[in-house]
Design an enzyme around this catalytic site. Structure first.
Site, mmCIF file in Angstrom:
data_model
loop_
_atom_site.group_PDB
_atom_site.id
_atom_site.type_symbol
_atom_site.label_atom_id
_atom_site.label_comp_id
_atom_site.label_asym_id
_atom_site.label_seq_id
_atom_site.Cartn_x
_atom_site.Cartn_y
_atom_site.Cartn_z
ATOM 1 C CG LEU A 36 -14.182 103.736 53.132
ATOM 2 C CD1 LEU A 36 -13.695 102.700 52.131
ATOM 3 C CD2 LEU A 36 -14.251 105.112 52.475
ATOM 4 N N GLY A 39 -21.678 99.153 58.677
ATOM 5 C CA GLY A 39 -22.841 98.371 58.291
ATOM 6 C C GLY A 39 -23.278 97.372 59.345
ATOM 7 C CE1 TYR A 41 -25.281 89.432 59.164
ATOM 8 C CE2 TYR A 41 -26.292 91.210 57.904
ATOM 9 C CZ TYR A 41 -26.403 90.013 58.583
ATOM 10 O OH TYR A 41 -27.613 89.390 58.696
ATOM 11 N N GLY A 42 -20.488 94.502 59.253
ATOM 12 C CA GLY A 42 -19.071 94.825 59.320
ATOM 13 C C GLY A 42 -18.809 96.316 59.240
ATOM 14 C CE LYS A 59 -17.683 93.009 55.049
ATOM 15 N NZ LYS A 59 -18.430 92.365 53.936
ATOM 16 C CG ASP A 152 -26.254 92.514 47.596
ATOM 17 O OD1 ASP A 152 -27.427 92.851 47.344
ATOM 18 O OD2 ASP A 152 -25.554 93.073 48.454
#
Length: 261
Positions: A36, A39, A41-42, A59, A152
């Site tokens: 999906l 990114g 960081y993950g 994740k 966020d």
């Protein structure tokens, strides 16, 4: 120089971060159906939970960001475990597999607001905008009551589906309790979320704006809003007296919505 740094960063990620392939099984339980998001960081996978035959989201934390991710991983999983709200994906479990750290979450149907606005050209009336943000504010109030601040709230982190709304991605969230060690005051954390609610509302309101956007011209001149909506926005954005309590935001939203009916 920036290009060199970017190339070094990407090379480091390729060396340290293993991305699993579609159809692979994580920990013998989660079969990957789709990547999906890849990114900073993950890596986020859409998986099939073989224990329940239900879709879920998994994740994976990046090893290349280990220094930042150790604390973030513990914080995010603890927060998701604590929160119990229909508007927030439920944590299934945190686990390790082949030296990598993961956690799995409930899969939530829906399209994020960013895609809804920019890919489909969806337009909302002022009343519809307020009703959407009211649902979002109810979730924010619920997590604030539990000492959690999202940090966020943006259009990619809000999902809409058949009238339901979900707030996702607690990777930057803060938990305020006696053991947290946070130095940021509760009021500042709360008002950061309130500002994001105001910014989110502005994004929605501009969905139906058909005039010319001129550089330097404020939204107060471009948007034709009910006076109480303008007051609400100014307080959320800290332009005028900022909100101190979540309940006051909900009360004012309910009041404006009733006036627009």
């Amino acid at each position: 120089m920036e290009a060199v740094r970017w190339l070094i960063k990407k090379a480091r990620q390729r060396l340290m971060d293993h991305q699993f392939s579609v159809s692979e099984k994580l920990a013998g339980r989660y079969q990957i159906e789709k990547v999906l998001q890849n990114g900073s960081y993950g890596i986020i996978y859409l998986c099939r939970d073989l224990n329940t035959s239900q879709p879920c989201v998994v994740k994976q934390m990046r090893k290349s960001k280990r220094r930042e991710n150790v604390e973030n991983y513990a914080q995010e999983t603890a927060i998701l475990k604590q929160l119990d709200h229909p508007g927030i994906p439920a944590l299934i479990e945190a686990f390790s597999y082949e030296g990598e750290q993961f956690f799995s979450m409930e899969f939530v149907k829906g399209k994020n607001v960013e895609d809804t606005l920019f890919s489909t050209g969806q337009q909302y009336t002022e009343k519809e905008c307020l009703e959407i943000v009211q649902k979002l504010a109810e979730i924010v109030c619920a997590i604030h009551h539990q000492g959690v601040f999202h940090g966020d709230i943006r259009i990619p982190n809000v999902l809409l589906h058949n009238g339901d709304l979900h707030l996702i991605d607690f990777g930057l969230a803060s938990k305020l309790d006696a053991d947290s060690g946070l130095k940021t005051p509760r009021e500042k954390l709360a008002q950061d979320d309130f500002f994001d609610l105001g910014d989110f509302l502005l994004f929605l309101l501009y969905s139906s704006y058909d005039g010319d956007t001129k550089k330097g011209r404020p939204w107060t001149e471009e948007l034709s809003l009910h006076p109480d909506t303008t007051v609400l926005l100014k307080r959320l954005l800290g332009i005028s007296e900022p909100y101190q309590q979540c309940g006051d935001i909900l009360a004012d939203m309910k009041k404006v919505i009733s006036m627009l009916e």
